[in-house]
Design an enzyme around this catalytic site. Structure first.
Site, PDB file in Angstrom:
ATOM      1  N   ASP A 560       0.817  -1.209   0.000  1.00 49.02           N
ATOM      2  CA  ASP A 560       0.000   0.000   0.000  1.00 49.02           C
ATOM      3  C   ASP A 560       0.850   1.258   0.000  1.00 49.02           C
ATOM      4  O   ASP A 560       0.581   2.202  -0.707  1.00 49.02           O
ATOM      5  CB  ASP A 560      -0.941   0.013   1.211  1.00 49.02           C
ATOM      6  CG  ASP A 560      -2.041  -1.015   1.065  1.00 49.02           C
ATOM      7  OD1 ASP A 560      -2.146  -1.575  -0.047  1.00 49.02           O
ATOM      8  OD2 ASP A 560      -2.760  -1.267   2.027  1.00 49.02           O
ATOM      9  N   CYS A 592       0.055   2.673 -14.264  1.00 51.83           N
ATOM     10  CA  CYS A 592      -0.238   2.412 -12.859  1.00 51.83           C
ATOM     11  C   CYS A 592      -1.469   3.231 -12.527  1.00 51.83           C
ATOM     12  O   CYS A 592      -2.499   3.091 -13.194  1.00 51.83           O
ATOM     13  CB  CYS A 592       0.955   2.733 -11.975  1.00 51.83           C
ATOM     14  SG  CYS A 592       1.752   4.310 -12.311  1.00 51.83           S
ATOM     15  N   SER A 593      -1.398   4.117 -11.546  1.00 54.41           N
ATOM     16  CA  SER A 593      -2.520   5.009 -11.288  1.00 54.41           C
ATOM     17  C   SER A 593      -2.325   6.336 -12.008  1.00 54.41           C
ATOM     18  O   SER A 593      -3.136   6.753 -12.824  1.00 54.41           O
ATOM     19  CB  SER A 593      -2.695   5.242  -9.785  1.00 54.41           C
ATOM     20  OG  SER A 593      -3.783   6.098  -9.526  1.00 54.41           O
ATOM     21  N   ALA A 594      -1.188   6.987 -11.719  1.00 55.53           N
ATOM     22  CA  ALA A 594      -0.893   8.254 -12.378  1.00 55.53           C
ATOM     23  C   ALA A 594      -0.099   8.062 -13.663  1.00 55.53           C
ATOM     24  O   ALA A 594      -0.004   8.975 -14.477  1.00 55.53           O
ATOM     25  CB  ALA A 594      -0.117   9.167 -11.432  1.00 55.53           C
ATOM     26  N   GLY A 595       0.516   6.892 -13.826  1.00 55.81           N
ATOM     27  CA  GLY A 595       1.299   6.637 -15.026  1.00 55.81           C
ATOM     28  C   GLY A 595       2.684   7.221 -14.988  1.00 55.81           C
ATOM     29  O   GLY A 595       3.288   7.461 -16.043  1.00 55.81           O
ATOM     30  N   ILE A 596       3.253   7.437 -13.802  1.00 55.52           N
ATOM     31  CA  ILE A 596       4.590   8.023 -13.712  1.00 55.52           C
ATOM     32  C   ILE A 596       5.495   7.271 -12.726  1.00 55.52           C
ATOM     33  O   ILE A 596       6.673   7.080 -12.998  1.00 55.52           O
ATOM     34  CB  ILE A 596       4.525   9.512 -13.317  1.00 55.52           C
ATOM     35  CG1 ILE A 596       3.778   9.693 -11.999  1.00 55.52           C
ATOM     36  CG2 ILE A 596       3.881  10.329 -14.422  1.00 55.52           C
ATOM     37  CD1 ILE A 596       3.810  11.122 -11.478  1.00 55.52           C
ATOM     38  N   ARG A 598       5.302   3.901 -10.561  1.00 51.85           N
ATOM     39  CA  ARG A 598       5.607   2.490 -10.801  1.00 51.85           C
ATOM     40  C   ARG A 598       5.787   2.214 -12.290  1.00 51.85           C
ATOM     41  O   ARG A 598       6.539   1.314 -12.672  1.00 51.85           O
ATOM     42  CB  ARG A 598       4.489   1.630 -10.222  1.00 51.85           C
ATOM     43  CG  ARG A 598       4.230   1.915  -8.749  1.00 51.85           C
ATOM     44  CD  ARG A 598       3.064   1.102  -8.213  1.00 51.85           C
ATOM     45  NE  ARG A 598       2.568   1.680  -6.961  1.00 51.85           N
ATOM     46  CZ  ARG A 598       1.625   1.145  -6.216  1.00 51.85           C
ATOM     47  NH1 ARG A 598       1.047   0.025  -6.596  1.00 51.85           N
ATOM     48  NH2 ARG A 598       1.231   1.722  -5.098  1.00 51.85           N
TER      49      ARG A 598
END
Length: 665
Positions: A560, A592-596, A598
Site C-alpha cells: 500500500d 499504474c494510477s498516475a502513469g509516472i 511504478r
C-alpha cells in the site's frame, strides 16, 4: 576555554544573531558576545541531528513537562553543521561512555550518516593505566656482549636486509573517527520517523558545567568551507587560483602527478565540477589498483585539479576537462600530467556529490572487452552510490518536468475531466493523439522510447494513467490505433480504500461492449503466490471486423505504501514482461494510477536489463532523465528510485541477467 571546541552558528529565529556553540566534556555550551549564556549537559541531551545547514538537539523531558523540547541552530554551511555533529559524537563517546557503541549493519544499504568514534574512551584510558601499574614485570638477564650484538644497527650496505623488530600489536580500540559513507541526515525528534544520525545513547547522568565567562576573540575560528569576505573588498572564491609554473608549485604546496594509462587506456579516477557547475575541478573518486592509485605521488580524493598537461582548467566546463583527459592518452607518450592542490578548500554544497562518471569514459566504438569493463565499473559506481546515499541525492536534484516543454492540451477545459490528477499532464510534443476519439483527440498518455546503444534495439512504450470511468473507451481506442498487443498494469484497482484505476476489462468469459469495440476476457490465471495476474483479451472492432488478441499482465505485490520488501518477485515479473515482448515492434502500454511512478520503475528496470544483455554500462540517472524528457515526473519518489537501483544491482550481481553471447566475445 581549555578543551572547548568552538563552532560558529546563528540563532534560529527572526533575530538570526551570531553565536558560538562550544563542545566540551560536560556538554554543549552557547556563547553570545563572548559570554556564556546557556549550557546543555550530556545528561540533558537526548538526541542530536542535523539536516543540511540546520543543527538540532532534543532535550530530555522533565517530570513537570508534558512536551518535548527541540532546539535548532543555523550553521554557516552544510559541512560545518556536520562537523559540529561529529564533534558532539566524539566528545560524548569519549567522556560519557565506557566503550564506543558501534552498531552492526543489519541491511546492506541504509540511509543516514554512519560516522562513529572508535578510539579509546576516557574510561578505557584510565583503566588501562591502572592495569599497567598492577603488572609484574619480569626481567631476563643476558650477557652484556650478547646484548650489544643484538642492538648494534646493521652496516650501511646491509640496510636493505635489515628487518625491524615487530611493532606492538594494535589494540582493537586504537582507531580514529571513521566513516561508512555519508547519507541523508535524519530527523531526531520523531519516534515514528527513521532514527537519527547518532543512536549511540546518552545513558547516565552527569554534573552540569560550572558557570564561567570566557574571553573570546573578536572573530571565531574560520571554517575551511565557508566563504570568507573581507571587510574592504570581497575576495574571489577560495578555489580560484592564478596560473602556476612548476617552480612556483613547490613554493605554493602544489603537487605534480604523472599518470600512465593501463593497457585498456584508463587512468582510474573520477572528476566532478567545472565552470558550468560553479565548482572547482575535484577528484571525486580514485579506483583501487589503477594507475591513479599506484602512481607516486598518489592522487587522492578531494584533490583540486589546477592544470592538465600544462593547460589551466580553472575556467573550463566539465565536459571540456573530461575531453582533455581523454586526449592525453592519444597523444605521445600518452602520459597524463596533473598539477593538483592536495585536499582542496572549496565551498561545500547541500548535496554530497553531483552526478559523476569514470574518466576517461569509454566510447561505444571500443572493443567488446572494454564495454564489459565499463559495465562492471558502472555496477561498482551504482553500489557506491547506494551505500553512500549520493545516488538518491542526485535523483532528488533532477528536474521533475523538462524545462521548456508545454502541457497546454491537458489544461484545456474540455480535457481537464480526463486527467486523474490535476498536476500530472502529458507533454504536448510526445502525447498520444487519438484519431478516432469519441470526445476529441486527447488522452493522458505519452510515447516513451528507450534506445539500447550498441544493439539497435528501441523499446517502445505508451506510458499512461489508469483509465477513469469516462476514459475507458479512449483507452481501448488508443490500444487499437497503436496496434499494441501487450498491456502491463502495475497497480491494484483499490489501495487503502482509494480507487487507483477503474476496471476497464470484463470478468472471465464475459464481454464488455464499448460502442464499436467489444472486449472479451478469454483467460485469467493467478500466479501461485498471488503476486501476478495474467489475462488474455479478444478485442473486436465491429467497424472493421478486425480481431486482435491482447495480453494483460497485472502486478499486485506492491504494498500500500513504500516499495516491495523483496525485489526478487519484481524481477521475476519484469522477466515475464520481457518474454512477452519478444518479437514486438508495437509499443507496450504501461500504466499504474498516475502513469509516472511504478510505470517509470518498470521501464527503467527493463531498460537496465537490456543494457546488461548488450554489455553496456547502466547509469540509472541517465535513464530517468531520458524518461522525463518524454513524460513528466517519471519515477515519482526517492524510495522508488532506490528500490529499482537495488533491483538492477541485484539482477547483475546475482547473474539473473547476463550479457548475451553475441555481445560477449
Amino acid at each position: 576555554m581549555y578543551g572547548v571546541d568552538l563552532h560558529r552558528a546563528r540563532v534560529r529565529d527572526t533575530t538570526n544573531k551570531d553565536i558560538h556553540l562550544g563542545v566540551t566534556s560536560m556538554g554543549l555550551v552557547v556563547f553570545q558576545n563572548n559570554v556564556r549564556i546557556n549550557t546543555f549537559s550530556w545528561s540533558k541531551i537526548v538526541k542530536i541531528s542535523f539536516k543540511r545547514k540546520e543543527f538540532f538537539i532534543q532535550l530530555r523531558r522533565e517530570l513537570s513537562e508534558n512536551y518535548d523540547t527541540l532546539l535548532g541552530f543555523n550553521m554557516v554551511t552544510y559541512r560545518s553543521s556536520k562537523n559540529l555533529w561529529k564533534s558532539c559524537v566524539e566528545h560524548h563517546t569519549f567522556f560519557r561512555l565506557h566503550s564506543p557503541q558501534i552498531q552492526g549493519r543489519r541491511f546492506p544499504f541504509t540511509l543516514g550518516s554512519k560516522f562513529h568514534y572508535s578510539g579509546r574512551t576516557e574510561f578505557q584510558t584510565v583503566e588501562e593505566g591502572r592495569q599497567r601499574a598492577r603488572l609484574q614485570r619480569h626481567f631476563i638477564r643476558s650477557p652484556s656482549k650478547r646484548l650489544m650484538l643484538q642492538t648494534v644497527p646493521p652496516p650501511v650496505e646491509e640496510k636493505a636486509k635489515y628487518v625491524p623488530p615487530p611493532a606492538r600489536p594494535p589494540r582493537p580500540y586504537d582507531n580514529k573517527v571513521t566513516s561508512l559513507g555519508a547519507r541523508e541526515p535524519r530527523r531526531a525528534w520523531g519516534e515514528a520517523a527513521h532514527p537519527s544520525d547518532d543512536e549511540g545513547g546518552f545513558l547516565d547522568r552527569g554534573e552540569e558545567l560550572p558557570p564561567f565567562s570566557p574571553v573570546l576573540p573578536a572573530r571565531g575560528p574560520p571554517y575551511a568551507d565557508e566563504d570568507i569576505v573581507s571587510e574592504r573588498t570581497a575576495s574571489p572564491p577560495l578555489y580560484a587560483v592564478p596560473p602556476y609554473t612548476e617552480a612556483q608549485a613547490a613554493e605554493e604546496g602544489l603537487v605534480l602527478i604523472r599518470i600512465t594509462p593501463d593497457e585498456q587506456g584508463r587512468f582510474g579516477f573520477n572528476v566532478k565540477g567545472g565552470s558550468d557547475l560553479n565548482m572547482p575541478i575535484l577528484v571525486s573518486r580514485v579506483v583501487p589498483n589503477t594507475p591513479a592509485d599506484r602512481c607516486y605521488p598518489k592522487l587522492n580524493e578531494g584533490d583540486q585539479v589546477l592544470f592538465i598537461n600544462h593547460h589551466d582548467v580553472s575556467g573550463m566546463m566539465h565536459e571540456q576537462v573530461v575531453n582533455l583527459i581523454r586526449a592525453s592518452r592519444d597523444s605521445p607518450p600518452g602520459e597524463l600530467i596533473l598539477m593538483v592542490k592536495p585536499s582542496a578548500v572549496y565551498e561545500a554544497r547541500d548535496e554530497e556529490e553531483p552526478p559523476y562518471q569514470y574518466v576517461p569514459d569509454l566510447p561505444h566504438v571500443t572493443a567488446v572487452a572494454d564495454r564489459a569493463d565499463a559495465l562492471a565499473e558502472s555496477m561498482l559506481l551504482l553500489a557506491d552510490g547506494l551505500a553512500s546515499g549520493a545516488l538518491v541525492a542526485q535523483f532528488e536534484q533532477l528536474y521533475r518536468k523538462k524545462p521548456g516543454l508545454l502541457t497546454d492540451e491537458a489544461k484545456k477545459s474540455e480535457n481537464q475531466n480526463k486527467n486523474r490528477y490535476r498536476d500530472i499532464s502529458p507533454y504536448d510534443v510526445t502525447r498520444v493523439i487519438l484519431m478516432g476519439g469519441t470526445s476529441g483527440d486527447y488522452i493522458n498518455a505519452n510515447y516513451v522510447n528507450m534506445e539500447i546503444p550498441g544493439s539497435g534495439i528501441i523499446n517502445r512504450y505508451i506510458a499512461t494513467q489508469g483509465p477513469l470511468p469516462n476514459t475507458v473507451v479512449d483507452f481501448w481506442q488508443m490500444v487499437v490505433e497503436a496496434q499494441s498487443t501487450l498491456v502491463v498494469m502495475v497497480t491494484p484497482l483499490v489501495e487503502r480504500g482509494r480507487t487507483k484505476c477503474h476496471q476497464y476489462w470484463p470478468t472471465l468469459l464475459q464481454t464488455l461492449e464499448l460502442g464499436h469495440l467489444h472486449v472479451t476476457c478469454t483467460k485469467e490465471e493467478v500466479e501461485p503466490t498471488g503476486s501476478f495476474v495474467f489475462r488474455e483479451f479478444r478485442l473486436t472492432n465491429l467497424e472493421t471486423e478486425e480481431e486482435r488478441h491482447i495480453s494483460h499482465m497485472q502486478y499486485l505485490a506492491w504494498p500500500d505504501h513504500g516499495v516491495p520488501d523483496d525485489s526478487l518477485q519484481f524481477l521475476g515479473f519484469t522477466e515475464r514482461v520481457r518474454k512477452a515482448r519478444v518479437g514486438m515492434v508495437e509499443p507496450t502500454v504501461v500504466h499504474c494510477s498516475a502513469g509516472i511512478g511504478r510505470t517509470g520503475v518498470l521501464i527503467l528496470m527493463e531498460t537496465a536489463m537490456c543494457l546488461i544483455e548488450a554489455n553496456e554500462p547502466v547509469y540509472p540517472l541517465d535513464i530517468v532523465r531520458a524518461m522525463r524528457d518524454q513524460r513528466t515526473m517519471m519515477i515519482q519518489t526517492a524510495s522508488q528510485y532506490r528500490f529499482v537501483c537495488e533491483s538492477v544491482h541485484r539482477a547483475y550481481s546475482e547473474g539473473i541477467v547476463k550479457p548475451l553471447p553475441e555481445f560477449h566475445r
